[in-house]
Design a protein around this motif. Sequence first.
Motif, PDB file in Angstrom:
ATOM      1  N   ARG A 388       0.824  -1.225   0.000  1.00 19.34           N
ATOM      2  CA  ARG A 388       0.000   0.000   0.000  1.00 19.34           C
ATOM      3  C   ARG A 388       0.858   1.275   0.000  1.00 19.34           C
ATOM      4  O   ARG A 388       0.504   2.290   0.590  1.00 19.34           O
ATOM      5  CB  ARG A 388      -0.981  -0.021   1.164  1.00 19.34           C
ATOM      6  CG  ARG A 388      -1.892  -1.244   1.108  1.00 19.34           C
ATOM      7  CD  ARG A 388      -2.894  -1.328   2.225  1.00 19.34           C
ATOM      8  NE  ARG A 388      -3.558  -2.638   2.178  1.00 19.34           N
ATOM      9  CZ  ARG A 388      -4.625  -2.936   1.448  1.00 19.34           C
ATOM     10  NH1 ARG A 388      -5.190  -1.991   0.718  1.00 19.34           N
ATOM     11  NH2 ARG A 388      -5.147  -4.140   1.452  1.00 19.34           N
ATOM     12  N   GLY A 389       2.011   1.174  -0.668  1.00 14.00           N
ATOM     13  CA  GLY A 389       2.905   2.324  -0.783  1.00 14.00           C
ATOM     14  C   GLY A 389       3.594   2.701   0.502  1.00 14.00           C
ATOM     15  O   GLY A 389       4.241   3.748   0.579  1.00 14.00           O
ATOM     16  N   ALA A 390       3.505   1.851   1.540  1.00 15.97           N
ATOM     17  CA  ALA A 390       3.971   2.261   2.865  1.00 15.97           C
ATOM     18  C   ALA A 390       5.062   1.381   3.459  1.00 15.97           C
ATOM     19  O   ALA A 390       6.101   1.877   3.883  1.00 15.97           O
ATOM     20  CB  ALA A 390       2.786   2.326   3.830  1.00 15.97           C
ATOM     21  N   ILE A 401       6.389   7.706   3.386  1.00 14.03           N
ATOM     22  CA  ILE A 401       5.358   8.622   2.896  1.00 14.03           C
ATOM     23  C   ILE A 401       5.811   8.990   1.483  1.00 14.03           C
ATOM     24  O   ILE A 401       6.951   9.376   1.286  1.00 14.03           O
ATOM     25  CB  ILE A 401       5.252   9.891   3.773  1.00 14.03           C
ATOM     26  CG1 ILE A 401       5.026   9.522   5.244  1.00 14.03           C
ATOM     27  CG2 ILE A 401       4.138  10.801   3.256  1.00 14.03           C
ATOM     28  CD1 ILE A 401       3.737   8.784   5.536  1.00 14.03           C
ATOM     29  N   THR A 406       2.851   5.627  -5.485  1.00 12.22           N
ATOM     30  CA  THR A 406       1.932   6.584  -4.861  1.00 12.22           C
ATOM     31  C   THR A 406       1.966   7.933  -5.575  1.00 12.22           C
ATOM     32  O   THR A 406       1.304   8.878  -5.156  1.00 12.22           O
ATOM     33  CB  THR A 406       2.269   6.797  -3.370  1.00 12.22           C
ATOM     34  OG1 THR A 406       3.602   7.316  -3.259  1.00 12.22           O
ATOM     35  CG2 THR A 406       2.174   5.502  -2.588  1.00 12.22           C
ATOM     36  N   SER A 419      -3.585  10.552   2.567  1.00 15.12           N
ATOM     37  CA  SER A 419      -4.055   9.172   2.644  1.00 15.12           C
ATOM     38  C   SER A 419      -3.023   8.298   3.350  1.00 15.12           C
ATOM     39  O   SER A 419      -3.361   7.442   4.180  1.00 15.12           O
ATOM     40  CB  SER A 419      -4.323   8.612   1.243  1.00 15.12           C
ATOM     41  OG  SER A 419      -5.418   9.272   0.650  1.00 15.12           O
ATOM     42  N   GLN A 420      -1.758   8.513   3.038  1.00 11.74           N
ATOM     43  CA  GLN A 420      -0.703   7.732   3.686  1.00 11.74           C
ATOM     44  C   GLN A 420      -0.573   8.088   5.170  1.00 11.74           C
ATOM     45  O   GLN A 420      -0.227   7.236   5.986  1.00 11.74           O
ATOM     46  CB  GLN A 420       0.620   7.943   2.957  1.00 11.74           C
ATOM     47  CG  GLN A 420       0.584   7.367   1.550  1.00 11.74           C
ATOM     48  CD  GLN A 420       1.960   7.247   0.943  1.00 11.74           C
ATOM     49  OE1 GLN A 420       2.557   8.241   0.544  1.00 11.74           O
ATOM     50  NE2 GLN A 420       2.459   6.027   0.862  1.00 11.74           N
ATOM     51  N   TYR A 423      -3.019   6.053   7.030  1.00  8.46           N
ATOM     52  CA  TYR A 423      -2.493   4.696   7.216  1.00  8.46           C
ATOM     53  C   TYR A 423      -1.480   4.674   8.370  1.00  8.46           C
ATOM     54  O   TYR A 423      -1.502   3.771   9.210  1.00  8.46           O
ATOM     55  CB  TYR A 423      -1.838   4.222   5.920  1.00  8.46           C
ATOM     56  CG  TYR A 423      -1.588   2.729   5.856  1.00  8.46           C
ATOM     57  CD1 TYR A 423      -2.625   1.839   5.605  1.00  8.46           C
ATOM     58  CD2 TYR A 423      -0.307   2.213   6.012  1.00  8.46           C
ATOM     59  CE1 TYR A 423      -2.400   0.468   5.524  1.00  8.46           C
ATOM     60  CE2 TYR A 423      -0.063   0.848   5.933  1.00  8.46           C
ATOM     61  CZ  TYR A 423      -1.122  -0.019   5.690  1.00  8.46           C
ATOM     62  OH  TYR A 423      -0.890  -1.379   5.612  1.00  8.46           O
ATOM     63  N   THR A 494      -6.169   2.801   1.895  1.00 10.35           N
ATOM     64  CA  THR A 494      -5.207   3.091   2.978  1.00 10.35           C
ATOM     65  C   THR A 494      -5.904   3.624   4.230  1.00 10.35           C
ATOM     66  O   THR A 494      -5.260   4.195   5.103  1.00 10.35           O
ATOM     67  CB  THR A 494      -4.152   4.119   2.503  1.00 10.35           C
ATOM     68  OG1 THR A 494      -4.822   5.264   1.945  1.00 10.35           O
ATOM     69  CG2 THR A 494      -3.221   3.519   1.459  1.00 10.35           C
TER      70      THR A 494
END
Length: 523
Positions: A388-390, A401, A406, A419-420, A423, A494
């Motif tokens: 999830r890009g994290a 981040i 992303t 959004s991050q 999360y 997220t």
Amino acid sequence: MSDGTTGREDGTTEHENGTTEREHVRVAVIGSGFGGLGAAVRLRREGITDFVVLERADSVGGTWRDNSYPGCACDVPSHLYSFSFAPNPDWPRTFSGQEHIRAYLEYVADVFRLRPHLRFNSEVKMMTWDAEQLRWEIETSGGFLTADVVVSATGPLSDPKVPDIPGIDTFPGKVFHSARWDHDYDLRGKRVAMIGTGASAIQIVPSIQPEAARLTLFQRTPPWVMPRVDRAISGAERWLHRQLPFTAKMRRGLLWGIREVQVHAFTKRPDELGMVEKLARRNIARAIKDPALRAKLTPDYRIGCKRILLSSAYYPALAQPNVDVVASGLSEVRGSTLVAADGSEAEVDAIVFGTGFHVTDMPIADRVVGADGRTLAESWKEGMKSLRGATAVNFPNWMTIIGPNTGLGTSSMILMIESQLNYMVDYMRQLDVLGGRVALAPRPGAVDAWNDRVQERMKRTVWNTGGCTSWYLDANGRNTTIWPGTTAEFRSNTRRVDLGEYEVLRAPRPRTENPAEKLEAGA
């Protein structure tokens, strides 16, 4: 009264018995641009105050501190390129300049009382995961510390990329990158070479063209450029936004909605971009009357494959008599002579590189050592990959981040950052619920499933099908930069941390002596 300890400059505490103890924080945030300051605000709002923001420079701002070249401005409207939780009713223009965005970030640091958490001149040298203590050991240029969680907000546009041009060391004149602009060097009356035609270059060229005796633009690939519909925001508008904040919120919502609709053409129906392409061709034809120059400046790939650039001054500047466009990349430097790949030459006094940044090969990745003893760069040698890009496999309690996939080709990165941050906050909540010394490590299967899904969706996007080579693609040709959907979809994905996607790690309990064993040993 002394407690028998002595604090030292390197972040350690020395006790009377000779032992030393490193400073420990719950969260270490790396970077103080939009991502880092946003993380700091959200942590404070969540009631978490035991954190530091490590910044290698001497002030906040990130990209908007480092990029101060002439004409530097944002190509996302001001009311969308700002935090939803920190609206600014006083943006002076529809598209803000660098100085106003940097001032906004200083304002965020002040109004949300982030200053006590900021550690300037503290570049991270190395971060190593301690599997026994379940924490990160961090070495910075200012000393040592440990942290339960690391939030890396170094950003993809933070480390300039300068190509290794043969003979560049023989050049007797001035050389600098657009992100490290030398304001002490006067370009007036000089012969200047601009290398590259990206977002920075199209802002720099119109700004320096009137001053330069001669400006030579080295262009490997022409960009698609659309008019920049910029104007001053009137005093009445600013008054309205101050008095009735919901009007600024409505303005932001409208700007967001327009871009959400547009993204479908980029991600699902690239063929529908033909009409936009026609408008872009008309934009070239209006400003460039010379057929030969117009041919040089007209791209041969689908609009949107590379980032669409906004400028109403770029083409008119290129049409001026003191500008030469070399439709070829710079291949060699022989003293003050620059030689292009097509063999053409130009004598110049200064070289400005507008050649972008290390995006798909994050420099911070070389300085993060995970649970398996490998650096993040080694783990990502086949391409960046995260959940999830994290979060990344073998890097517990470490998150990015603006991580892999992303980025956006059409809207505001601030939407993705927020959004991050959602999360990140839920991640911290999950750690609290689990209780004790605990860490979360993303399961390889979950990371693979997420990335397979992203890459499958990427196949039909304009960024993969448009016929260009862009900085969105890594060395293996994979698009590890862009999110192939809407910002609303990403926010939905997220909103919560799914513990099923993580392995819960707990610190090994210290072994306690068995009384029976003790008696037996003494018998």
